[in-house]
Design a protein around this motif. Sequence first.
Motif, PDB file in Angstrom:
ATOM      1  N   SER A  27       0.734  -1.083   0.001  1.00  0.00           N
ATOM      2  CA  SER A  27       0.139  -0.032  -0.144  1.00  0.00           C
ATOM      3  C   SER A  27       0.667   1.220   0.020  1.00  0.00           C
ATOM      4  O   SER A  27       0.280   2.276  -0.329  1.00  0.00           O
ATOM      5  CB  SER A  27      -0.975   0.084   1.353  1.00  0.00           C
ATOM      6  N   TYR A  28       2.113   1.101   0.391  1.00  0.00           N
ATOM      7  CA  TYR A  28       2.939   2.242   0.347  1.00  0.00           C
ATOM      8  C   TYR A  28       3.895   2.355  -0.918  1.00  0.00           C
ATOM      9  O   TYR A  28       4.056   1.386  -1.577  1.00  0.00           O
ATOM     10  CB  TYR A  28       3.841   2.173   1.501  1.00  0.00           C
ATOM     11  N   GLY A  29       4.151   3.610  -1.380  1.00  0.00           N
ATOM     12  CA  GLY A  29       4.783   4.018  -2.611  1.00  0.00           C
ATOM     13  C   GLY A  29       4.226   4.478  -3.792  1.00  0.00           C
ATOM     14  O   GLY A  29       3.071   4.425  -3.724  1.00  0.00           O
ATOM     15  N   ILE A  30       4.952   4.949  -4.611  1.00  0.00           N
ATOM     16  CA  ILE A  30       4.577   5.766  -5.723  1.00  0.00           C
ATOM     17  C   ILE A  30       4.195   4.611  -6.953  1.00  0.00           C
ATOM     18  O   ILE A  30       5.052   4.417  -7.682  1.00  0.00           O
ATOM     19  CB  ILE A  30       5.455   6.799  -6.242  1.00  0.00           C
ATOM     20  N   LYS A  31       2.887   4.095  -6.994  1.00  0.00           N
ATOM     21  CA  LYS A  31       2.432   3.019  -7.870  1.00  0.00           C
ATOM     22  C   LYS A  31       1.249   3.150  -8.117  1.00  0.00           C
ATOM     23  O   LYS A  31       0.318   3.644  -7.343  1.00  0.00           O
ATOM     24  CB  LYS A  31       2.656   1.669  -7.044  1.00  0.00           C
ATOM     25  N   VAL A  32       0.649   2.935  -9.326  1.00  0.00           N
ATOM     26  CA  VAL A  32      -0.490   2.944  -9.659  1.00  0.00           C
ATOM     27  C   VAL A  32      -1.408   2.121  -9.094  1.00  0.00           C
ATOM     28  O   VAL A  32      -1.245   0.981  -8.487  1.00  0.00           O
ATOM     29  CB  VAL A  32      -0.712   2.590 -11.361  1.00  0.00           C
ATOM     30  N   GLY A  33      -2.432   2.843  -8.432  1.00  0.00           N
ATOM     31  CA  GLY A  33      -3.372   2.161  -7.625  1.00  0.00           C
ATOM     32  C   GLY A  33      -3.473   2.309  -6.186  1.00  0.00           C
ATOM     33  O   GLY A  33      -4.134   2.179  -5.262  1.00  0.00           O
ATOM     34  N   ASN A  34      -2.225   3.094  -5.668  1.00  0.00           N
ATOM     35  CA  ASN A  34      -2.020   3.313  -4.555  1.00  0.00           C
ATOM     36  C   ASN A  34      -2.529   4.930  -4.053  1.00  0.00           C
ATOM     37  O   ASN A  34      -2.777   5.717  -4.952  1.00  0.00           O
ATOM     38  CB  ASN A  34      -0.548   3.215  -4.142  1.00  0.00           C
ATOM     39  N   SER A  35      -2.775   4.892  -2.903  1.00  0.00           N
ATOM     40  CA  SER A  35      -2.999   6.311  -2.403  1.00  0.00           C
ATOM     41  C   SER A  35      -2.074   7.646  -2.956  1.00  0.00           C
ATOM     42  O   SER A  35      -0.867   7.048  -2.581  1.00  0.00           O
ATOM     43  CB  SER A  35      -3.145   6.536  -0.942  1.00  0.00           C
ATOM     44  N   ALA A  36      -2.368   8.546  -3.374  1.00  0.00           N
ATOM     45  CA  ALA A  36      -1.406   9.384  -3.794  1.00  0.00           C
ATOM     46  C   ALA A  36      -0.576  10.256  -2.806  1.00  0.00           C
ATOM     47  O   ALA A  36      -1.058  11.339  -2.469  1.00  0.00           O
ATOM     48  CB  ALA A  36      -2.317  10.420  -4.726  1.00  0.00           C
ATOM     49  N   ASP A  37       0.176   9.443  -2.270  1.00  0.00           N
ATOM     50  CA  ASP A  37       0.748  10.063  -0.959  1.00  0.00           C
ATOM     51  C   ASP A  37       2.447  10.305  -1.432  1.00  0.00           C
ATOM     52  O   ASP A  37       2.991   9.563  -1.921  1.00  0.00           O
ATOM     53  CB  ASP A  37       0.976   9.089   0.388  1.00  0.00           C
TER      54      ASP A  37
END
Length: 412
Positions: free
Chosen positions: A359-369
Motif C-alpha cells: 500500500s506504500y509507494g508511488i505505484k498505480v492504484g496506491n493512495s497518492a501520497d
Amino acid sequence: MLIKNAYIENSTELMDIRIIDGIFSEIAPNLKANHEEILDLQGKAVFPPFIESHVHLDTCLTAGQPAWNQSGTLFEGIERWSERKKLLSEEDICLRVNEAVRMQAEKGIQYVRTHVDITDPNLLALKTMVKLREELKDLMTIQIIAFPQEGILSFPNGKELLEEAMKLGADGVGAIPHFEFTREYAVESINYCVDLAMRYDALIDVHCDEIDDPEAKGLEVLACRALETGLKDKVTASHTTAMHSYNDAYCSKLFRLLKMSDINFVANPLVNIHLQGRFDHYPKRRGLTRVKELLANGNNVSFGHDDIFDPWYPLRNTDMIDVVHMGLHVGQMMGYEEIMNSYQFITNNAAQTLFLGDSYGIKVGNSADFVVLNAPNFYEVVSNRSELLYSFKAGKKIVETKPAETVLFYGN
C-alpha cells in the motif's frame, strides 16, 4: 490532477503522474492534460512520503520539565521522565502531540511509529494516543507500540499493564531488556513480549541493547524467537547500540542468526550519538549499530529520530534529512551511491519496518501520497539540504514551502 516533469526516486527520466480521486491512476512520460489541474515540477525529485520509524510522541516537548538531563545519559533521561510522568494529563499530552505531529508533517513525514510508555498504572498516555491516532489520521498515519519504559519484570504489574495496552488498541508490543534488573528478567521480558504479540497478532518493536555494554545480548534472544515462531519481519530491534561494542568473532556468529531471522533494525543516529559513549573517556565509542554490515547481511535497516526535545534529546528537531545526514557520517556511508540511495532509510526501508506492505509507494492504484523536494535527486537534497516543496496525502496538498531567497551583496 496532473504532476508534470518529475524525477521519481532518483530516476533520470522525467515522468508525469496523474491523480484521480486521491489515487495514482497513471505514471508515464508525456501524459496529455485532460481539463485538470497541472503542477509542473520542472525536474524536481518526487519520493514516497517520509516515515518516522521510531519516536516517542508521549514524551515530546518536555525537556527541562521539571529538570534537565545534565549527564546526557539514557539512564538519567529515564529518571527525568519518571518525574515528568507524574505531571501528565490528557490535555497536556494532546497539546504536545498535536504540536509535534504538525512539526513532523511540515517536514514531509506522513507515517509515524510511536513508542508509548505503559509503565503507568493508569495507562493515561496510551489511552490518549489511541484517541489521537484516530483524530490525526487525515494528517498522519500513527502506529502505536506499547513500550514498557521502566521494564516488564522490573516494574510493578508490568506484564498486566502491557497486555492491557494491547487490549486498548496498541498496534505492537515492546520491551526494554537492557533496563531489566537481571539477565534472567531480560530474557523473560523478550519471551513474554513475543508470546503476547502472537496472542494478539501484533507487531513487535523492542528497545534492544541500547547500551555500550558488550554483554547486553538481548538481540540474540529476540532474533532466535522471531525465527522459531515464524514472526520474522514482523519483529524490529531498535537501537542495538551494544553491537558497536561486540567483538567481531561474536558478530560473525550473530549475523548468521540475524540473516535467518529476517528481523528489521532501526538506528536513531542523532540520539544514539548523543547518548552513547557517555561512560567512556577516550577513545569514545560512536554508539551507532553496525548499519553497513546489517545491510550487507540482507537485513532491513531504517532510521528514526527517537526523541523531540525531551529528557533524552534537548533539540526541537523533526527533519528526517538531518537524521540521514548524521547517519551517513557516523556510519561512514559517504560513497556517492550510498548518499544517493540513503532516502531508503526514511522511505521504503521504513515502510518495511512498519509492515506497510504494497500500500506504500508511488505505484498505480496506491493512495497518492508523496513529497516533492527542491532538487533533482537525493544526493543533491543531502548535499544542499534542499527544502521540502510539497507534501501530498491522498492527492491533497497538506504542506507547501516557499524557499527563502538569499542575496549576497559583495563586489560587483
